[in-house]
Design a protein around this motif. Structure first.
Motif, short mmCIF file in Angstrom:
data_model
loop_
_atom_site.label_atom_id
_atom_site.label_comp_id
_atom_site.label_asym_id
_atom_site.label_seq_id
_atom_site.Cartn_x
_atom_site.Cartn_y
_atom_site.Cartn_z
N ARG A 20 40.72 37.62 48.50
CA ARG A 20 39.76 37.65 47.39
C ARG A 20 39.44 39.09 47.00
O ARG A 20 39.25 39.96 47.87
N PRO A 21 39.36 39.39 45.68
CA PRO A 21 39.09 40.76 45.23
C PRO A 21 37.82 41.35 45.82
O PRO A 21 37.77 42.53 46.14
N GLN A 22 36.76 40.52 45.95
CA GLN A 22 35.50 41.03 46.48
C GLN A 22 35.67 41.50 47.92
O GLN A 22 35.11 42.53 48.32
N VAL A 23 36.43 40.73 48.70
CA VAL A 23 36.65 41.10 50.09
C VAL A 23 37.51 42.35 50.17
O VAL A 23 37.23 43.28 50.93
N GLN A 24 38.56 42.38 49.36
CA GLN A 24 39.47 43.51 49.42
C GLN A 24 38.80 44.79 48.92
O GLN A 24 39.13 45.88 49.36
N LEU A 25 37.84 44.64 48.01
CA LEU A 25 37.13 45.81 47.52
C LEU A 25 36.39 46.49 48.66
O LEU A 25 36.38 47.72 48.76
N HIS A 26 35.79 45.72 49.54
CA HIS A 26 35.06 46.28 50.68
C HIS A 26 36.02 46.82 51.75
O HIS A 26 35.67 47.74 52.49
#
Length: 207
Positions: free
Chosen positions: A176-182
Protein backbone atom coordinates in the motif's frame (compact mmCIF):
# COMPACT_ATOMS: atom_id res chain seq x y z
CA UNK A 1 -25.15 -34.78 3.04
CA UNK A 2 -23.95 -33.29 6.32
CA UNK A 3 -20.99 -31.01 6.94
CA UNK A 4 -19.26 -33.79 8.86
CA UNK A 5 -18.97 -35.67 5.57
CA UNK A 6 -16.39 -33.13 4.44
CA UNK A 7 -14.98 -31.77 7.71
CA UNK A 8 -13.84 -34.01 10.58
CA UNK A 9 -14.58 -33.23 14.22
CA UNK A 10 -10.93 -32.21 14.69
CA UNK A 11 -11.10 -29.58 11.95
CA UNK A 12 -11.29 -26.58 14.35
CA UNK A 13 -8.13 -27.77 16.11
CA UNK A 14 -6.35 -28.26 12.79
CA UNK A 15 -7.45 -24.84 11.49
CA UNK A 16 -6.29 -23.16 14.70
CA UNK A 17 -2.89 -24.89 14.67
CA UNK A 18 -2.44 -23.95 11.02
CA UNK A 19 -3.42 -20.33 11.69
CA UNK A 20 -0.90 -20.06 14.53
CA UNK A 21 1.79 -21.37 12.20
CA UNK A 22 0.83 -18.78 9.57
CA UNK A 23 1.09 -15.98 12.14
CA UNK A 24 4.63 -17.07 13.03
CA UNK A 25 7.03 -15.39 10.57
CA UNK A 26 9.13 -17.86 8.60
CA UNK A 27 11.26 -17.82 5.49
CA UNK A 28 8.23 -17.43 3.20
CA UNK A 29 7.09 -14.38 5.15
CA UNK A 30 10.42 -12.60 4.79
CA UNK A 31 10.63 -13.48 1.09
CA UNK A 32 7.21 -11.88 0.52
CA UNK A 33 8.14 -8.80 2.56
CA UNK A 34 11.38 -8.29 0.65
CA UNK A 35 9.61 -8.31 -2.72
CA UNK A 36 6.31 -6.61 -1.93
CA UNK A 37 8.02 -3.64 -0.31
CA UNK A 38 9.99 -3.02 -3.50
CA UNK A 39 7.58 -4.15 -6.21
CA UNK A 40 4.14 -3.92 -4.54
CA UNK A 41 1.63 -6.72 -5.05
CA UNK A 42 2.43 -6.99 -8.76
CA UNK A 43 5.95 -8.13 -7.93
CA UNK A 44 4.95 -10.60 -5.25
CA UNK A 45 1.55 -11.98 -6.30
CA UNK A 46 2.98 -15.06 -8.01
CA UNK A 47 5.46 -15.56 -5.19
CA UNK A 48 2.41 -16.02 -2.96
CA UNK A 49 0.91 -18.43 -5.49
CA UNK A 50 4.17 -20.38 -5.67
CA UNK A 51 4.38 -20.64 -1.89
CA UNK A 52 0.79 -21.86 -1.70
CA UNK A 53 1.45 -24.47 -4.42
CA UNK A 54 4.56 -25.65 -2.58
CA UNK A 55 2.51 -26.08 0.57
CA UNK A 56 -0.14 -27.90 -1.46
CA UNK A 57 2.51 -30.35 -2.64
CA UNK A 58 3.45 -31.30 0.91
CA UNK A 59 -0.22 -31.45 1.90
CA UNK A 60 -0.78 -33.92 -0.94
CA UNK A 61 2.23 -35.96 0.15
CA UNK A 62 0.90 -36.05 3.71
CA UNK A 63 -2.48 -37.25 2.44
CA UNK A 64 -1.16 -39.84 -0.01
CA UNK A 65 1.46 -41.24 2.32
CA UNK A 66 4.58 -39.68 3.79
CA UNK A 67 6.10 -42.67 5.56
CA UNK A 68 8.17 -43.95 2.63
CA UNK A 69 9.68 -40.52 1.98
CA UNK A 70 10.20 -39.72 5.65
CA UNK A 71 12.07 -42.99 6.18
CA UNK A 72 14.38 -42.29 3.23
CA UNK A 73 17.08 -40.42 5.14
CA UNK A 74 19.12 -39.75 2.00
CA UNK A 75 16.25 -38.06 0.17
CA UNK A 76 15.30 -36.03 3.22
CA UNK A 77 18.91 -34.91 3.71
CA UNK A 78 19.06 -33.79 0.08
CA UNK A 79 15.92 -31.68 0.53
CA UNK A 80 17.36 -30.16 3.72
CA UNK A 81 20.69 -29.33 2.06
CA UNK A 82 19.10 -27.82 -1.05
CA UNK A 83 16.74 -25.81 1.14
CA UNK A 84 19.59 -24.44 3.25
CA UNK A 85 21.64 -23.50 0.17
CA UNK A 86 18.61 -21.82 -1.41
CA UNK A 87 18.00 -19.70 1.69
CA UNK A 88 21.65 -18.70 1.84
CA UNK A 89 21.53 -17.65 -1.82
CA UNK A 90 18.32 -15.63 -1.47
CA UNK A 91 19.63 -14.03 1.72
CA UNK A 92 22.90 -13.03 0.08
CA UNK A 93 20.98 -11.38 -2.77
CA UNK A 94 18.92 -9.32 -0.33
CA UNK A 95 22.02 -8.28 1.61
CA UNK A 96 23.17 -6.45 -1.53
CA UNK A 97 20.17 -4.12 -1.40
CA UNK A 98 21.05 -0.45 -1.84
CA UNK A 99 19.19 2.72 -0.97
CA UNK A 100 17.16 4.24 -3.80
CA UNK A 101 15.16 7.37 -2.96
CA UNK A 102 13.30 7.26 -6.26
CA UNK A 103 12.22 3.65 -5.83
CA UNK A 104 8.78 4.34 -4.43
CA UNK A 105 8.07 7.48 -6.41
CA UNK A 106 7.43 5.72 -9.68
CA UNK A 107 5.12 3.00 -10.90
CA UNK A 108 7.57 1.98 -13.61
CA UNK A 109 9.83 -0.05 -11.34
CA UNK A 110 10.36 -3.31 -13.16
CA UNK A 111 8.99 -6.22 -11.18
CA UNK A 112 10.19 -9.82 -11.56
CA UNK A 113 8.33 -11.76 -14.23
CA UNK A 114 5.42 -13.98 -13.12
CA UNK A 115 7.50 -17.06 -13.96
CA UNK A 116 10.42 -15.88 -11.82
CA UNK A 117 8.10 -15.00 -8.96
CA UNK A 118 6.41 -18.39 -9.17
CA UNK A 119 9.74 -20.21 -9.08
CA UNK A 120 10.95 -18.13 -6.12
CA UNK A 121 7.83 -18.90 -4.11
CA UNK A 122 7.66 -22.56 -5.09
CA UNK A 123 11.33 -23.14 -4.25
CA UNK A 124 10.96 -21.39 -0.91
CA UNK A 125 8.11 -23.68 0.13
CA UNK A 126 9.30 -26.95 -1.40
CA UNK A 127 12.90 -26.63 -0.19
CA UNK A 128 11.75 -26.18 3.39
CA UNK A 129 11.59 -29.65 4.98
CA UNK A 130 9.84 -28.15 8.01
CA UNK A 131 6.75 -27.76 5.81
CA UNK A 132 6.75 -31.50 5.17
CA UNK A 133 7.01 -32.38 8.86
CA UNK A 134 4.44 -29.75 9.82
CA UNK A 135 1.74 -30.97 7.46
CA UNK A 136 2.45 -34.59 8.29
CA UNK A 137 1.94 -33.75 11.97
CA UNK A 138 -1.29 -31.89 11.29
CA UNK A 139 -2.76 -34.61 9.09
CA UNK A 140 -1.82 -37.51 11.36
CA UNK A 141 -1.62 -36.30 14.95
CA UNK A 142 -4.55 -33.87 14.93
CA UNK A 143 -6.89 -35.55 12.45
CA UNK A 144 -6.11 -39.08 13.64
CA UNK A 145 -6.49 -42.36 11.82
CA UNK A 146 -10.28 -42.34 11.46
CA UNK A 147 -10.39 -39.39 9.07
CA UNK A 148 -11.74 -40.16 5.60
CA UNK A 149 -10.01 -39.35 2.32
CA UNK A 150 -12.73 -36.81 1.49
CA UNK A 151 -12.19 -35.06 4.82
CA UNK A 152 -8.42 -35.00 4.21
CA UNK A 153 -8.96 -33.39 0.82
CA UNK A 154 -11.28 -30.77 2.32
CA UNK A 155 -8.78 -29.95 5.07
CA UNK A 156 -5.97 -29.78 2.55
CA UNK A 157 -7.95 -27.40 0.33
CA UNK A 158 -8.70 -25.21 3.35
CA UNK A 159 -5.00 -24.99 4.30
CA UNK A 160 -3.98 -24.20 0.71
CA UNK A 161 -6.50 -21.35 0.51
CA UNK A 162 -5.49 -20.11 3.98
CA UNK A 163 -1.80 -19.93 2.97
CA UNK A 164 -2.62 -18.17 -0.29
CA UNK A 165 -5.02 -15.70 1.34
CA UNK A 166 -2.66 -14.86 4.21
CA UNK A 167 0.34 -14.32 1.94
CA UNK A 168 -1.65 -12.13 -0.45
CA UNK A 169 -2.90 -10.10 2.52
CA UNK A 170 0.68 -9.50 3.69
CA UNK A 171 1.81 -8.51 0.21
CA UNK A 172 -1.19 -6.19 -0.27
CA UNK A 173 -0.72 -4.42 3.07
CA UNK A 174 3.01 -3.88 2.60
CA UNK A 175 2.44 -2.76 -0.98
CA UNK A 176 0.00 0.00 0.00
CA UNK A 177 1.30 3.51 -0.90
CA UNK A 178 0.69 4.79 2.65
CA UNK A 179 2.81 2.01 4.13
CA UNK A 180 5.53 2.36 1.55
CA UNK A 181 5.64 6.11 2.09
CA UNK A 182 6.65 5.53 5.72
CA UNK A 183 9.08 2.79 4.75
CA UNK A 184 10.61 4.65 1.83
CA UNK A 185 13.87 5.52 3.56
CA UNK A 186 14.18 2.06 5.08
CA UNK A 187 13.50 -0.24 2.12
CA UNK A 188 17.12 -1.29 1.76
CA UNK A 189 17.47 -1.86 5.51
CA UNK A 190 14.33 -4.01 5.61
CA UNK A 191 15.54 -6.04 2.64
CA UNK A 192 18.93 -6.53 4.27
CA UNK A 193 17.21 -7.51 7.50
CA UNK A 194 15.10 -10.05 5.61
CA UNK A 195 18.29 -11.32 3.99
CA UNK A 196 19.93 -11.82 7.39
CA UNK A 197 16.89 -13.72 8.68
CA UNK A 198 16.80 -16.00 5.62
CA UNK A 199 20.52 -16.71 5.99
CA UNK A 200 19.95 -17.58 9.66
CA UNK A 201 17.17 -19.98 8.60
CA UNK A 202 19.59 -21.57 6.14
CA UNK A 203 22.34 -21.90 8.73
CA UNK A 204 19.78 -23.32 11.14
CA UNK A 205 18.96 -26.10 8.68
CA UNK A 206 22.64 -27.09 8.54
CA UNK A 207 22.91 -27.03 12.33
Amino acid sequence: MSLSTFLPAAFPALALAHLVALLSPGQDFFLIVAHSIRHNLKGSFYICVGIALGNALYIAIAILGWTSIRDNSTLFSIVETLGALYLLWIGSQLLRSRKNNDLLQTEDVKAPSPAKQLILGLNSAVLNPKNALFYMSLMTVILGSNVTFTQQIACGLWMFLAVLGWDLLIASLIGRPQVQLHLKQSVHRIERGAGVVLILFGVGLFL
